[in-house]
Every structure is written in structure tokens, then in C-alpha cells.
Scaffold this motif. Structure first.
Motif, short mmCIF file in Angstrom:
data_model
loop_
_atom_site.label_atom_id
_atom_site.label_comp_id
_atom_site.label_asym_id
_atom_site.label_seq_id
_atom_site.Cartn_x
_atom_site.Cartn_y
_atom_site.Cartn_z
N LEU A 115 45.37 34.69 -15.78
CA LEU A 115 44.14 34.03 -14.97
C LEU A 115 43.79 32.91 -15.84
CD1 LEU A 115 41.86 33.74 -12.91
CD2 LEU A 115 40.57 35.28 -14.48
N LEU A 116 43.77 32.89 -17.22
CA LEU A 116 43.50 32.12 -18.29
C LEU A 116 44.58 30.93 -18.24
CD1 LEU A 116 41.82 33.94 -21.07
CD2 LEU A 116 40.57 32.47 -19.50
N GLY A 117 45.65 31.34 -18.04
CA GLY A 117 46.81 30.41 -18.31
C GLY A 117 46.95 29.64 -17.20
N PHE A 118 46.74 30.08 -15.94
CA PHE A 118 46.88 29.34 -14.68
C PHE A 118 45.81 28.28 -14.45
CE2 PHE A 118 50.21 32.15 -13.44
CZ PHE A 118 51.23 31.37 -12.93
N ILE A 176 38.06 29.20 -13.16
CA ILE A 176 38.42 30.60 -13.42
C ILE A 176 37.77 31.64 -12.30
CG2 ILE A 176 37.92 32.72 -14.83
CD1 ILE A 176 38.25 30.78 -17.34
N LEU A 177 36.56 31.12 -11.82
CA LEU A 177 36.00 31.84 -10.75
C LEU A 177 36.85 31.66 -9.51
CD1 LEU A 177 33.62 33.43 -9.77
CD2 LEU A 177 32.28 31.49 -9.46
N GLU A 178 37.19 30.41 -9.31
CA GLU A 178 37.83 30.15 -8.02
C GLU A 178 39.27 30.51 -8.05
OE1 GLU A 178 36.84 28.60 -5.24
OE2 GLU A 178 35.00 28.71 -6.22
N MET A 179 39.88 31.00 -9.06
CA MET A 179 41.05 31.57 -9.28
C MET A 179 41.03 33.02 -9.08
SD MET A 179 43.47 29.12 -9.84
CE MET A 179 44.96 29.91 -10.36
N PHE A 180 40.03 33.51 -9.52
CA PHE A 180 39.77 35.05 -9.45
C PHE A 180 39.55 35.20 -7.91
CE2 PHE A 180 36.41 38.53 -8.69
CZ PHE A 180 37.24 39.35 -9.38
N ILE A 186 50.99 29.13 -5.61
CA ILE A 186 52.00 29.91 -4.97
C ILE A 186 52.33 31.06 -6.13
CG2 ILE A 186 54.28 30.25 -4.03
CD1 ILE A 186 53.68 27.72 -2.53
N LEU A 187 52.71 30.51 -7.42
CA LEU A 187 53.07 31.39 -8.39
C LEU A 187 52.07 32.31 -8.84
CD1 LEU A 187 55.28 29.01 -10.81
CD2 LEU A 187 56.03 30.94 -9.32
N TYR A 188 50.68 31.91 -8.92
CA TYR A 188 49.83 32.50 -9.30
C TYR A 188 49.27 33.79 -8.43
CZ TYR A 188 44.75 33.84 -10.21
OH TYR A 188 43.79 34.60 -10.59
N ILE A 189 49.48 33.56 -7.05
CA ILE A 189 49.38 34.38 -6.10
C ILE A 189 50.19 35.45 -5.97
CG2 ILE A 189 49.05 34.85 -3.49
CD1 ILE A 189 47.57 32.17 -3.28
N VAL A 190 51.51 34.94 -6.07
CA VAL A 190 52.63 35.96 -6.01
C VAL A 190 52.46 37.11 -7.44
CG1 VAL A 190 55.11 36.38 -6.27
CG2 VAL A 190 54.18 34.67 -4.85
N LEU A 191 52.14 36.51 -8.50
CA LEU A 191 52.16 37.38 -9.64
C LEU A 191 50.89 38.33 -9.73
CD1 LEU A 191 53.23 34.66 -12.35
CD2 LEU A 191 54.60 36.81 -11.26
N THR A 192 49.57 37.79 -9.03
CA THR A 192 48.58 38.42 -9.18
C THR A 192 48.31 39.41 -7.95
OG1 THR A 192 47.41 36.61 -8.54
CG2 THR A 192 47.62 36.97 -10.89
N TYR A 193 48.07 38.46 -7.06
CA TYR A 193 47.61 39.23 -5.78
C TYR A 193 48.72 39.90 -5.08
CZ TYR A 193 45.89 39.76 -0.98
OH TYR A 193 45.36 40.27 0.24
#
Length: 750
Positions: free
Chosen positions: A534-537, A581-585, A611-618
Motif C-alpha cells: 500500500l505504501l509503495g504503490f 493511501i485512502l483511495e488505494m485502500f 493493475i499490478l496493485y489490484i492483482v497483488l492485493t485484491y
């Protein structure tokens, strides 16, 4: 000599010949003579000239040590005459290792093979004739590593029973203590055995040596003697045992062997070996509980001897048997909480004790805790729950109907305002009570991660709830409006702490245990990894963000031109790290919004990051969390009941600690399972009755009951007979047994 010849009369050797002689000493070229690993590499003289001019052998420390290591008694021929002629002894500095204090006898015992070394008897005989027998036998190592180790220790370690007997007969000190670093606990590579020869024999499983040291007619070992840590031989056995079947069986047999032998030898002695405490105040039973030695701990609690002479050593007495039903009496010495550092408190409150949940399932601990719960703890726990609910409702009303504006607020002469003020006072007083109660709990069992894993984190949550409310009170009287935020956080924690009272129900308590495991393990690990992503992206998107300025038309010198206007974004946007950070969460939980992308540059790069963030987290992390939680449920379902029992045990003893002893006795209800047995009131022993089902044992030889009626003879040995007689008559199960007249003999119980 000054004539250019060596001591044996030969011509001086050249350097090449000298090097060959060293090779011979090192055993490189000549395999005829085998040298011990620690022997010297220097030349030794073989002869010296007597005063009458005759040649005789010269004995040096190296020569004697070599003979001892080679087990060649013939090489010591003439040693006695040499010592007498030179007025020396085997303990003289010339025959002792100046580095570690090793003597020839120690050297010989270290080189025992198949229990034999002929030089040992020769050395002992020589020492006896030269008058230093006692000094030689009791000489010990002086280096820090093996300090205090004597010949008797070495003989026991080499498992040479014959040499042990020889040394003891010749005056060896059976209480010598080997307290070097190698023999201490937690010093790395080494072996702790309690420093004493008897402890060494017991820890190395030599019952014949143990019996000899305890029973010999020369000098018997003192079983009450303690090492530098205050441990007796029984403490030492508890320390070295492992939680394996083989180790437990070996140590249990040795433990019982020592108790039985001591009982036979000291029939009239009032010394109880199992009541001796070490430097930390632990008896062997308490030490087994502290170290989590489950197998030996269970054996000690269930120890029962059928032989009448050995019956005082029993901690368990079989009262009666009816088919698979066994009524057993368990000795409560060192177990009940009326003693300092009781076994029950050690296991329940010892956050660093291994196998705590499993040990609480051992009888009589399991039945004793259940008895406390049924008789008074459950009632008090329910009362505490109702009082906490009342307090929580008052706190909620205070937070909901608080006054708006700048604190502190004056108390108006209105009933509602007086009622609000009363609720605030109750909230603060309750917070103080919870705060100090949590501090007392932390003092008794300091919060550690392992303790959280077993005991849960309810004490920490209660502490935070009370601390926040007290901070809120300070801010209120300081006139800070921020007290409202602290107040609502304390209120939220107060409602969460209602889950603590799920311990009163087995099913809900086990459910709470699983929740704690998921939070402390699965969710904790997930949050650690997710926070990094979360912090990195978020940092990458903030660095990428560069909003395109708004182009507006403006009249300049009579001409309409397009110029850069103010940015459209007046609210926080993606150039703010907290907003990002809030929006990414939100994207992680499926609530993200892509409407902002028409106002940023490098949209392609942003889409790749998103897309990378969603694949890795969600997709990855959330599904992994769900899978891990399912695995945790399956894994902990088997042990969650034991952990719930542990948490309930903590609650039971906490409740018991808060009450005066007189109140606790009055709260007892039902039939007491505690029985006092003994010849007089001072020497009486407390026993706890447990009815057990043993489907593997249908026939038992009773060593306790000698009469047909299970209760008659027992009342003869009880000082206060009338209360016990009432207890026997009130026991429904016993009434059925008495009605059936099951023949089961009862004897006098010591």
C-alpha cells in the motif's frame, strides 16, 4: 651435564636426528608406541643416577600420564621407590598438570576401556603408601571449564562401577561438587547434572551406582545436599528430563528409585525430599510445572504405591473401584492456591511455561479447576459480567448525551445535569478500577507475544480502554475539545471488551480463541505485507501525479488568447499521500474510483501500477488471507478447547485472588470434594476426590481401601470427623456404591 652428552649417556643429536626424535614422539613414523592425544611432545629422560652411582628410571609427569593413558601398569614399576627417594608424591606439582590440575589418577580414569585400567589400582596403592591417598582421590580440576570434577565424577561418567566402589572405599568425597562452566545450565555446550556424584549417576541412568552411593557403609551420599543453584538430585532429574516417552520413563524410574531407597533408609526421618526448595523457591513438583515437563509432572501427580511401607510416598490413593469407575484421592500438597507459588498458579499464570494447556488437562488440575468454576467462580463471573454491562451502558449514555461546546462544563441545578454528572463520575471511577486491575495482571504475567497467543489480549484492551478514558478526563478539565475523540475510542474498546466474557461459554469461548488466533497470526502477517504494498504503490502514484492545468480564454490587448488557469482540483487529490493511501485502500476492497484519470498525465503508467496493485492485493493477498484463515480454523479447532480451558483457568484464579479467604469459603456450594487424611491435625494431608473412567483397566488391586464400607475406616483417621461424615453421606455417587455394598477394603491412610 656439561660433558656434551645427554642424560642417558648418548652423544648429542644433530638437528635432523632431533627432528626425527620429535616425529617418533608424535607417532608419525613409529607406530609401535601409541600416545594419548593430550600427551606432551617433548623428550623424556628414562633414567637418573642414584647417590650410589646405580642407574634407575626417571619418572616425570609425562611418563606417568603416558602409562596411565596406555593402561600399562608395568610402566609404573619403580615409581614408588622413585617417589620415596625424591621425597615426592603423586599430588606434588611435578606430577600435576599446572594448567588444569589434572592428576595421574584422573588421567587413568579418563582412559578406562571396558571398565578397566590396571594403572588405577597401582596409583591408588602408591598414593596410600606415600601418605597422600585422600589428596589424590579428591584432587579436582582447577580450570574454569571443568572446575571441581574429581576422580569419583570421572569414574561415574565412565560408568565404571568397580572403580566407583574402590574410590568410595578409599575415602572419596561423595559430596564433591563439579561446578565448572561445562556443568552449568544454559552455558552452551555442556551437561548439567547437579554437580554432585549422586546426581551424575542418577542423570546418566546408573541405578546400581545410585544405590551404592546411598547405601554403602563407608560414606553415604546426602540427598538433601544442593548444588550452586540450590537443586537437589530430584530437582536435577526434573531439569534434564525431556518431553519424550523414553526420557520420561527413564527419569521416572530413577526418581521413584531414589524416593523408595531414601524412605527405607530414613524411616524415622522427618525430612521430605520432595518438600526441599531450590534457590528460586521451587520444589521438584513445582519445578516440573515451571519447566513444562509434562510427562514427569503427570507421573509425579499420579504416583501410587501399593506396598504399605511405601504408601506415604504416594500422591494418589485409589479409594474404590467399580468396573471402569475409579475413585481416586489426589494429594493437594503444593497444588492448591492456599500455598505460596502453588503448582496451579505456576501453570496458569506462567506465560513462559511450555505445554500449559495440556498440563491443565492432567488430573487433578482439570477436576480441581472445574470444581472451583462450578462452586463459586461461575456465579461471580456472571456477576462481574452484569456489572460490566451496567457500567458500559452508563459510559455509552455519558458519551451520547455529552454537552457540546468548550469544556469543562458547570453543573447546573437540574436533575438531568446531576444525573449526567453522576454518570461521568461512575465512568471515571470504573476506569480507575479497570486500570489498576490491568496493572496488577501485567505484574503477575507480563505481556509477551507468546502470552498473547495463549492468554489472549483482553487485559491489554481493558488497559487501553481505561487509559484512554483517564486521558479523556485530563483533557476535559484542561479545556480541550479533543477529549471527544479519545472518549469515543474508549467507548469502542469498551464494547469490544464484552467479548472477554465469552469465556463463560465453551462454544463461544472456543470461537473467541479462533478469532484471537486469526488476528494475531493470519491478519497480522497480512497487514505487514499489505502495508508494504500500500505504501509503495501510493508513493509511486503521488510521484507520478502531475495534473494538467485548466486552459481558459482571456482578453489580452484586445485579443482572446488561451492561458493556464487555476487547477480544477480544490479538494485533496492524488498529490496528497494521505488521500492517495485512502483511495488505494478503497481499490483493495472494491470501492475505488477511476474518475480522476482524465486530469493526470502518463495515464498508461498509472494503469500499469493500478493493475499490478489490484492483482497483488485484491486478488492475491485477500484470497491468501481467506485460505490461511480457513487453515487456522482447521488447525486450531483441536487445540482451541485446551486454550479456552487455560483462559477460563486464568479467570477462575483471578476471581479467587480478588476475594478474601473467608468470603471464598462461604461461596462454596454443593458437596466438598476435599478430604483430610492423617494421624493428627498437624500432619494431616489434603486430598481431592476425582471420579475417573478407565476403560483399559477393569481390575485393580487396591492399596487403600480395606473395609467393605468405603467411608467407615477413613473417618477414624480424620481429626474433624463430623463434617467429613456429612460429606460422605451427601455424596450421591457414594450412596449408590454403599447401597450396592461393593466389597473394597480400606486401610489406615498415612
Amino acid at each position: 651435564m656439561d660433558d656434551g652428552k645427554s642424560q642417558d649417556g648418548e652423544e648429542p643429536k644433530s638437528p635432523e636426528e632431533e627432528e626425527d626424535s620429535f616425529d617418533w614422539l608424535l607417532g608419525r613414523d613409529s607406530p609401535e608406541i601409541e600416545h594419548a592425544p593430550m600427551d606432551t611432545n617433548f623428550l623424556m629422560t628414562n633414567e637418573y643416577t642414584n647417590t650410589d652411582g646405580t642407574a634407575s628410571k626417571v619418572f616425570t609427569r609425562e611418563r606417568v600420564f603416558e602409562a596411565a593413558s596406555q593402561r600399562e601398569a608395568s610402566q609404573l614399576s619403580g615409581l614408588l621407590d622413585y617417589l620415596r627417594d625424591n621425597n615426592q608424591q603423586l599430588t606434588s606439582p611435578e606430577f600435576t598438570d599446572e594448567i588444569n590440575g589434572k592428576t595421574a589418577l584422573l588421567k587413568a580414569l579418563l582412559n578406562v576401556k571396558d571398565g578397566k585400567n590396571d594403572t588405577i589400582e597401582v596409583l591408588v596403592d602408591i598414593a596410600e603408601k606415600t601418605g597422600d591417598l585422600e589428596d589424590l582421590i579428591n584432587a579436582s580440576y582447577q580450570d574454569p571449564c571443568y572446575k571441581g570434577q574429581t576422580a569419583l565424577h570421572v569414574a561415574i561418567e565412565r560408568r565404571s562401577f568397580d572403580h566407583v566402589k574402590l574410590l568410595v572405599e578409599k575415602g572419596a568425597d561423595v559430596q564433591a561438587k563439579a561446578n565448572g562452566n561445562f556443568f552449568q545450565r544454559k552455558t552452551g555446550l555442556g551437561f548439567y547434572f547437579g554437580e554432585l556424584p549422586l546426581s551424575l549417576a542418577a542423570c546418566t541412568n546408573q541405578p546400581d551406582v545410585v544405590s551404592f552411593l546411598m547405601e554403602n557403609s563407608h560414606r553415604r551420599a546426602d540427598l538433601t545436599d544442593r548444588d550452586s543453584q540450590g537443586n537437589t538430585v530430584l530437582h536435577t532429574l526434573v531439569v534434564i528430563v525431556e518431553n519424550t516417552e523414553e526420557s520420561t520413563e527413564m527419569v521416572s524410574l530413577m526418581y521413584d528409585h531414589i524416593l523408595i531407597t531414601h524412605c527405607k533408609l530414613e524411616k524415622k526421618s522427618d525430612i521430605q525430599l520432595e518438600e526441599i526448595e531450590n534457590d528460586k523457591g521451587f520444589t521438584p513438583l513445582k519445578l516440573a510445572a515451571k519447566l513444562g515437563k509434562k510427562g514427569l509432572f503427570e507421573h509425579m501427580l499420579h504416583r501410587e504405591f501399593i506396598d504399605e511401607e511405601m504408601r506415604p510416598l504416594s500422591r494418589k490413593l485409589t479409594e474404590w473401584v467399580y468396573g471402569p469407575v475409579h475413585s481416586s484421592l489426589y494429594d493437594m500438597t503444593s497444588i492448591e492456591t492456599d500455598e505460596d507459588k502453588s503448582v496451579l498458579e505456576i501453570v496458569v499464570f506462567g506465560s513462559d511455561v511450555p505445554n500449559r494447556p495440556e498440563m491443565l488437562q492432567i488430573e487433578p488440575l482439570r477436576s480441581l479447576l472445574q470444581d472451583k468454576w462450578d462452586r463459586f467462580a461461575s456465579k461471580l463471573f456472571l456477576m462481574n459480567f452484569l456489572m460490566y454491562l451496567l457500567y458500559l451502558l452508563i459510559l455509552t449514555a455519558v458519551a451520547f448525551y455529552r454537552k457540546k461546546g468548550q469544556p469543562p462544563f458547570p453543573v447546573q441545578n437540574l436533575p438531568l445535569d446531576h444525573l449526567r454528572c453522576f454518570g461521568e463520575v461512575v465512568s471515571v471511577v470504573g476506569a480507575l478500577w479497570i486500570f489498576f486491575k490491568a496493572l496488577a495482571s501485567f505484574k503477575r504475567k507480563p505481556p509477551r507475544f507468546k502470552a498473547l497467543y495463549m492468554d489472549g489480549f483482553s487485559d491489554i484492551l481493558f488497559f487501553l480502554q481505561a487509559s484512554l478514558l483517564l486521558i479523556c478526563t485530563v483533557l476535559y478539565f484542561c479545556g480541550k475539545k479533543e477529549y471527544v475523540g479519545i472518549l469515543v475510542m474508549s467507548l469502542a474498546l469498551a464494547w469490544i471488551n464484552v467479548l472477554h466474557y465469552l469465556r463463560g461459554s465453551k462454544q463461544m469461548g472456543m470461537y473467541s480463541v479462533m478469532m484471537q488466533r486469526m488476528i494475531l497470526v493470519d491478519l497480522f502477517h497480512f497487514l505487514c505485507v499489505y502495508s508494504v504494498m500500500l505504501l509503495g504503490f501510493s508513493a509511486a502514484i503521488v510521484a507520478l501525479h502531475e495534473e494538467t492545468p485548466r486552459m481558459v480564454k482571456k482578453l489580452i490587448n484586445g485579443t482572446m488568447v488561451l492561458v493556464k488557469g487555476k487547477p480544477r482540483c480544490k479538494k485533496p487529490c492524488y498529490n496528497n499521500i494521505r488521500f492517495t493511501i485512502l483511495e488505494m485502500f478503497k481499490f483493495t476492497i472494491g470501492m475505488g474510483d477511476l474518475g480522476f484519470t482524465d486530469r493526470v498525465e502518463y495515464k498508461e503508467v498509472f494503469y500499469i501500477l493500478l493493475i499490478l496493485y489490484i492483482v497483488l492485493t485484491y486478488i492475491l493477498l485477500l484470497n491468501m488471507l481467506i485460505a490461511l484463515m480457513g487453515s487456522t480454523v482447521e488447525r486450531t479447532s483441536k487445540e482451541s478447547e485446551n486454550i479456552w480451558n487455560l483462559q477460563r483457568a486464568v479467570t477462575i484464579l483471578d476471581i479467587e485472588r480478588t476475594l478474601p479467604r473467608c468470603f471464598t469459603n462461604k461461596l462454596y456450594s454443593g458437596v466438598s470434594k476435599m478430604v483430610c487424611l492423617g494421624g493428627d491435625e498437624d500432619k494431616s494431608r489434603k486430598f481431592f476426590r476425582v471420579e475417573e473412567m478407565n476403560w483399559k483397566q477393569w481390575k485393580s488391586d487396591l492399596g487403600v481401601i480395606r473395609e467393605e464400607d468405603p467411608g467407615e475406616e477413613m473417618m477414624k483417621s480424620v481429626p474433624n470427623k463430623e463434617p467429613l461424615r456429612k460429606r460422605w453421606k451427601l455424596n450421591p455417587l457414594l450412596q449408590r456404591i454403599r447401597a450396592r455394598r461393593q466389597p473394597s477394603p480400606l486401610s489406615s491412610i498415612p
